[in-house]
Scaffold this motif. Structure first.
Motif, PDB file in Angstrom:
ATOM      1  N   ILE A 151     -12.034  -5.251  -8.496  1.00 63.73           N
ATOM      2  CA  ILE A 151     -10.693  -4.917  -7.999  1.00 63.73           C
ATOM      3  C   ILE A 151      -9.633  -5.925  -8.445  1.00 63.73           C
ATOM      4  O   ILE A 151      -8.501  -5.541  -8.736  1.00 63.73           O
ATOM      5  CB  ILE A 151     -10.701  -4.778  -6.448  1.00 63.73           C
ATOM      6  N   LEU A 152     -10.018  -7.203  -8.545  1.00 65.24           N
ATOM      7  CA  LEU A 152      -9.003  -8.192  -8.915  1.00 65.24           C
ATOM      8  C   LEU A 152      -8.545  -8.036 -10.377  1.00 65.24           C
ATOM      9  O   LEU A 152      -7.542  -8.594 -10.784  1.00 65.24           O
ATOM     10  CB  LEU A 152      -9.498  -9.616  -8.656  1.00 65.24           C
ATOM     11  N   HIS A 155       0.009   4.646  -7.499  1.00 61.72           N
ATOM     12  CA  HIS A 155       1.302   4.059  -7.882  1.00 61.72           C
ATOM     13  C   HIS A 155       1.450   4.007  -9.397  1.00 61.72           C
ATOM     14  O   HIS A 155       2.558   4.017  -9.916  1.00 61.72           O
ATOM     15  CB  HIS A 155       1.459   2.664  -7.266  1.00 61.72           C
ATOM     16  N   LEU A 187     -12.853  -0.252   1.838  1.00 60.36           N
ATOM     17  CA  LEU A 187     -11.599  -0.992   1.943  1.00 60.36           C
ATOM     18  C   LEU A 187     -10.969  -1.218   0.565  1.00 60.36           C
ATOM     19  O   LEU A 187      -9.798  -0.897   0.330  1.00 60.36           O
ATOM     20  CB  LEU A 187     -11.887  -2.347   2.608  1.00 60.36           C
ATOM     21  N   ARG A 188     -11.761  -1.774  -0.356  1.00 58.47           N
ATOM     22  CA  ARG A 188     -11.233  -2.013  -1.696  1.00 58.47           C
ATOM     23  C   ARG A 188     -10.946  -0.710  -2.431  1.00 58.47           C
ATOM     24  O   ARG A 188     -10.013  -0.631  -3.238  1.00 58.47           O
ATOM     25  CB  ARG A 188     -12.217  -2.862  -2.514  1.00 58.47           C
ATOM     26  N   ARG A 193      -5.469  -4.054 -11.917  1.00 58.58           N
ATOM     27  CA  ARG A 193      -4.088  -3.866 -12.363  1.00 58.58           C
ATOM     28  C   ARG A 193      -3.936  -4.106 -13.868  1.00 58.58           C
ATOM     29  O   ARG A 193      -3.112  -3.480 -14.515  1.00 58.58           O
ATOM     30  CB  ARG A 193      -3.132  -4.802 -11.603  1.00 58.58           C
ATOM     31  N   LEU A 216      -2.453   9.090   2.761  1.00 57.91           N
ATOM     32  CA  LEU A 216      -2.496   7.879   1.932  1.00 57.91           C
ATOM     33  C   LEU A 216      -3.774   7.792   1.108  1.00 57.91           C
ATOM     34  O   LEU A 216      -3.860   6.997   0.182  1.00 57.91           O
ATOM     35  CB  LEU A 216      -2.340   6.626   2.800  1.00 57.91           C
ATOM     36  N   LYS A 232      -2.834 -10.910  -8.001  1.00 58.26           N
ATOM     37  CA  LYS A 232      -3.670 -10.010  -8.791  1.00 58.26           C
ATOM     38  C   LYS A 232      -3.934  -8.688  -8.068  1.00 58.26           C
ATOM     39  O   LYS A 232      -3.846  -7.614  -8.649  1.00 58.26           O
ATOM     40  CB  LYS A 232      -5.033 -10.660  -9.055  1.00 58.26           C
ATOM     41  N   PHE A 276      -9.860   2.001  -1.106  1.00 51.30           N
ATOM     42  CA  PHE A 276      -8.554   2.455  -0.607  1.00 51.30           C
ATOM     43  C   PHE A 276      -7.442   1.712  -1.339  1.00 51.30           C
ATOM     44  O   PHE A 276      -6.504   2.318  -1.870  1.00 51.30           O
ATOM     45  CB  PHE A 276      -8.466   2.225   0.906  1.00 51.30           C
ATOM     46  N   GLU A 277      -7.579   0.391  -1.386  1.00 48.05           N
ATOM     47  CA  GLU A 277      -6.600  -0.449  -2.091  1.00 48.05           C
ATOM     48  C   GLU A 277      -6.471   0.014  -3.545  1.00 48.05           C
ATOM     49  O   GLU A 277      -5.370   0.186  -4.077  1.00 48.05           O
ATOM     50  CB  GLU A 277      -7.095  -1.901  -2.046  1.00 48.05           C
ATOM     51  N   ARG A 306       0.826  -1.214   0.000  1.00 44.89           N
ATOM     52  CA  ARG A 306       0.000   0.000   0.000  1.00 44.89           C
ATOM     53  C   ARG A 306       0.849   1.249   0.000  1.00 44.89           C
ATOM     54  O   ARG A 306       0.472   2.274  -0.561  1.00 44.89           O
ATOM     55  CB  ARG A 306      -0.940   0.016   1.207  1.00 44.89           C
ATOM     56  N   ARG A 341      -4.649   3.251  -4.059  1.00 40.39           N
ATOM     57  CA  ARG A 341      -3.190   3.089  -3.952  1.00 40.39           C
ATOM     58  C   ARG A 341      -2.631   2.558  -5.272  1.00 40.39           C
ATOM     59  O   ARG A 341      -1.574   2.985  -5.725  1.00 40.39           O
ATOM     60  CB  ARG A 341      -2.822   2.141  -2.799  1.00 40.39           C
ATOM     61  N   ASP A 349      -2.043  10.832   7.174  1.00 40.77           N
ATOM     62  CA  ASP A 349      -0.735  10.706   6.527  1.00 40.77           C
ATOM     63  C   ASP A 349      -0.817  10.844   5.012  1.00 40.77           C
ATOM     64  O   ASP A 349       0.171  10.584   4.310  1.00 40.77           O
ATOM     65  CB  ASP A 349      -0.099   9.361   6.914  1.00 40.77           C
ATOM     66  N   VAL A 378      -7.691   3.793   9.581  1.00 42.30           N
ATOM     67  CA  VAL A 378      -8.172   4.624   8.474  1.00 42.30           C
ATOM     68  C   VAL A 378      -7.851   6.101   8.755  1.00 42.30           C
ATOM     69  O   VAL A 378      -7.405   6.839   7.877  1.00 42.30           O
ATOM     70  CB  VAL A 378      -9.689   4.423   8.246  1.00 42.30           C
ATOM     71  N   ASN A 417      -4.239   6.716   8.079  1.00 39.75           N
ATOM     72  CA  ASN A 417      -4.023   6.753   6.626  1.00 39.75           C
ATOM     73  C   ASN A 417      -4.438   8.099   6.047  1.00 39.75           C
ATOM     74  O   ASN A 417      -3.752   8.646   5.182  1.00 39.75           O
ATOM     75  CB  ASN A 417      -4.823   5.639   5.931  1.00 39.75           C
TER      76      ASN A 417
END
Lengths: 551, 551
Positions: B499-500, B534, B523-524, B503, B455, A74, B526-527, A21, B530, B453, B447, B450
């Motif tokens: 989400i899976l 990135h 939750l997802r 990428r 995130l 993944k 947030f993931e 993360r 990120r 900071d 949370v 995050n």
């Protein structure tokens, strides 16, 4: 940046996920000896007992994705290698030797995370390796119990009455087995509860048909055709088709030790508050490390899923440049067994004594919501209070109602260093469905202040049983006629005067004897003891917690 | 020592009882204007709704004794005078003038306790004195509602959507009435909840068939033959056979004021931390006094049964020579409405703004126990965090699951001055039936860190609705196919990528637009945010709390 994580449990995967993360580029590899990663092993008793239907439920996310190798690749671009054993760490070269499908390989790391967990500490009992002796610490062992049950297993013995032992006992009972729990110590859940609290749990287990045997050491496990048949303890034979060993855990610290990392006094890996080992490129967390008990300052092993998760996050944070801290724990723990919840935080009396702390204790049953509200249940709380500072250093709770809430509040208060005076003024959420006007936490704080300030002198159920046998005392039961008829202390030393008649009937009570006042939960006996004191009676004590603690 | 207590509610009787426990000789007289003393008025909605069967249940002890005049005399040697009005305090002569059965009398005191409580603050609405308009603050009013229902009342309007209003709405609905709740503010429970939390409660009320009308002022109550027939609000007529007014309370401070005692800025009686008024022989407690909000330092009225009990104890302690302190409150409150619990502690956003506090907020839904455990429910928490100190200064919780526990923990943490970093390491009790491995409290602390900071950047449901209307944004929904099909944001601005697959499918997302990521609970997303960050996406935000907050 190359990060290698050894161990695919909570600490390891939380660390790996946190690193991803914060850092999109790091190469992250997780090495796991077993078949599964990220399996919520705390759920295994519920799988065996039939409440959770699939083992895979225990490794699913909240949205139903199974956390397997593909999931981590993944979603998080993390390489997870299952059935892969890390055999050696070379700290000078910063490599880890692994064995996978029978062949050796080597992984380079800039940072290494050791999260190798723990294994069941099987005691050296003759016959413990027999077929049918399991530990309920892996999916495989859980499947094995179910398999034995499907093949007709009817009798089970659980060795060890810690929370995993008791959760296992309930699971086996839910499968309609005959269950016996054998515990070496004088009480169940000895790492959490003191004896008067543990007795309540034991009685509940017995009500539910579980045979509980304490103060008893298992001598031998007897097999026939290499299959378990019975457990011998104190010379007695307990027939068993299944034996669950739940006698604690042993941290997997050998790999770290072999690499020359500092091992703590507990036998687990030493880490600082940043979760760093004695090598600054190597972090460690979860069941394989030791941590600090914030009440006693002592190093302890805290093999809990929540602790591992928190430590994993701290590790991930620090490997990516942060300065997060894991200060330690206060041993907060909880378990459900049938309709009972039992929980504790901070030290119990045994731990307080061992740590040389000067303390007093207080117990108080209390309804968990307004007593007129449907479903109100009595819960029993106990506090350990440090003398002088009057800080709460330990809390225990047992009962059918909302124990969990009170222990979490008390746990928070202990960590904040609150005194009983501060506790008594806590602004907790009151409405009839959730709490009496004075929450059980406030009530026990008030009782503690009363005891500290000398407003009553209490004795516990064990002391009363001894006094009843050896001393010429009077037990004054101040409950109603109906309560007294239903259940009472059977002794000719008992005088019964309902509290509302007490002021008029004081002359029925002998003035030369020690008087122990008894009621249902300790409230009326406190009131009665004040009436007696004000009337000049000198030796007046009360049974703390009242009949709610009598057995 | 002569002690006179004016008011037979929680504060007065607790003070009286405490004095007796410490002092066997004091002469204690309690004066009560009403018919009953020690009635648990918080239970009245449950009596009306049929959960509590007898009004007397609300004035019983835990062991079933009715707390009437005889009870207090026999048990505590306290003289309780009901239907007796205190009309004047003469501080120089230390006397209280009372009227009983039409004749005047005078009581002498060494110490006086004023515990006169509060009365409903009926707003100046035309027609509010009509037959059928009640307040549900006394046994008599409760009986009247039941009577009207027995006589065929079918439609009810509740004015005011504070917790008493909402509890009343549920009670009336339980009697199968058609119920409308009308609230002046833009949300229900405005003294507790911020708008995004209140909306969840409103939707639950609607699901249960209650008509909720906010941002609406009642203009008039219409009667026929002096009996209520309808409520007019915003020009609309709401037919009503029963009207419950629940628009707050007004402290009964007039007697104290007439005696020259200091009245605070809130209109309630001023007391110091020992619960002493400006006259050192006179103490006061309960709904008639003001107290300190420990978060803002401001004086407030905290008309809660638990506060009154705590204050009563402090008063009794101090009148008998003690030095107990009541430091104040943090406005902790809770209510149940149908299957929902709503609770809060500390300040909400409105209060934080009014107090000039610099803060940020964070919300997080979370299962209340291990998500694989039966009966797991999502609860929604919100924190208000002070910038700079990073202390938690406010908490709100709403949902079907174990909200009460989390608010009590957060309330304790707020009172202890804990930061979000300390909160994240709290050692709370984890086992699957009680909590996920990371408790919702720990999760929301994570949370919050995050967010602090940097995130992630979050927006709330109202901001998203506005953006959706006015700006050229992309909403990226990263939930599964099934979740997306079941319920989604209906807009052509939505892109759906589970989400899976994210990428691999980054090139489907426009790089020049602001992206708001949405999932079930945050939750997802947030993931996903990120992953996008990135990958070089710059303007990425997430819908805080996810679809759990969408309406």
């Amino acid at each position: 940046m190359n990060v290698v994580v050894i161990g695919g449990g909570a600490a390891g995967l939380k660390a790996a996920s946190r690193i991803r993360r914060k850092d999109g580029d790091a190469s992250i590899t997780v090495v796991e000896a077993g078949k599964y990663v990220s399996l919520g092993r705390c759920g295994l008793p519920y799988y065996v007992g039939g409440l959770v239907h699939e083992v895979d439920n225990l490794r699913e996310t909240t949205y139903g994705a199974v956390r397997d190798e593909a999931y981590f690749k993944k979603l998080k671009n993390i390489d997870v290698l299952t059935e892969t054993v890390a055999t050696e760490i070379d700290r000078s070269r910063k490599t880890v030797k692994i064995v996978r499908n029978g062949s050796e390989d080597e992984l380079n790391y800039d940072y290494l995370v050791i999260a190798t967990g723990a294994r069941p500490a099987k005691p050296p009992i003759e016959g413990i390796e027999a077929e049918g002796v399991v530990t309920l610490t892996s999916a495989e062992e859980a499947e094995k119990i179910i398999e034995m049950w499907e093949e007709g297993a009817e009798k089970a013995v659980v060795i060890g009455a810690g929370f995993i032992g008791l959760e296992s006992a309930e699971a086996l009972k839910n499968l309609d087995m005959e269950v016996t729990v054998i515990e070496m110590m004088d009480r169940v859940a000895p790492a959490m509860l003191d004896r008067e609290m543990a007795v309540l749990v034991e009685n509940h287990l017995r009500e539910k048909g579980v045979n509980v045997v304490t103060s008893t050491r298992v001598e031998k496990i007897v097999s026939q055709d290499d299959k378990v048949r019975a457990v011998i303890a104190n010379g007695k034979e307990y027939p068993a088709d299944v034996v669950v060993v739940a006698t604690g855990i042993k941290p997997n610290s050998e790999l770290a030790e072999k690499a020359g990392l500092k091992i703590g006094e507990t036998g687990a890996i030493w880490v600082d508050e940043y979760m760093r080992t004695s090598d600054e490129s190597i972090y460690a967390g979860g069941d394989c490390v030791e941590t600090t008990c914030l009440v006693t300052g002592k190093k302890i092993i805290a093999p809990f899923g929540d602790v591992a998760n928190k430590q994993g996050r701290v590790i991930g944070e620090n490997i990516t440049g942060g300065r997060a801290v894991f200060p330690g724990v206060i041993r907060t723990a909880i378990f459900k067994v049938f309709d009972f919840t039992a929980a504790s935080a901070g030290v119990n009396e045994q731990m307080a004594k061992e740590a040389g702390l000067d303390y007093f204790t207080v117990i108080a049953p209390s309804p968990d919501r307004a007593h007129y509200y449907p479903q109100a249940n009595y819960i029993r709380l106990k506090l350990i209070v440090e003398k002088g500072s009057w800080r709460v250093i330990g809390a225990q709770g047992v009962g059918m109602g909302e124990v969990a809430k009170r222990i979490d509040v008390l746990s928070t208060a202990i960590q904040a260093g609150m005194t009983i005076d501060q506790l008594a003024n806590l602004d907790l959420a009151y409405a009839p469905p959730y709490s009496p006007a004075l929450d059980p936490v406030i009530t026990i704080a008030n009782v503690a202040m009363n005891k500290r300030d000398g407003l009553f002198e209490g004795i516990n159920v064990f002391e009363l049983k001894e006094k009843l046998e050896k001393e010429d005392i009077v037990i004054l039961d101040v409950r109603s006629e109906e309560e007294f008829k239903t259940r009472r202390i059977e002794s000719e030393k008992v005088i019964h005067i309902p509290i509302l008649e007490l002021r008029e009937r004081l002359d029925e009570i002998p003035r030369d004897k020690e008087i122990v006042v008894v009621c249902a939960i300790g409230l009326r006996s406190f009131e009665a003891s004040r009436i007696l004191k004000h009337a000049g009676f000198e030796k007046v004590k009360i049974l703390e917690g009242g009949m709610a603690f009598w057995f």
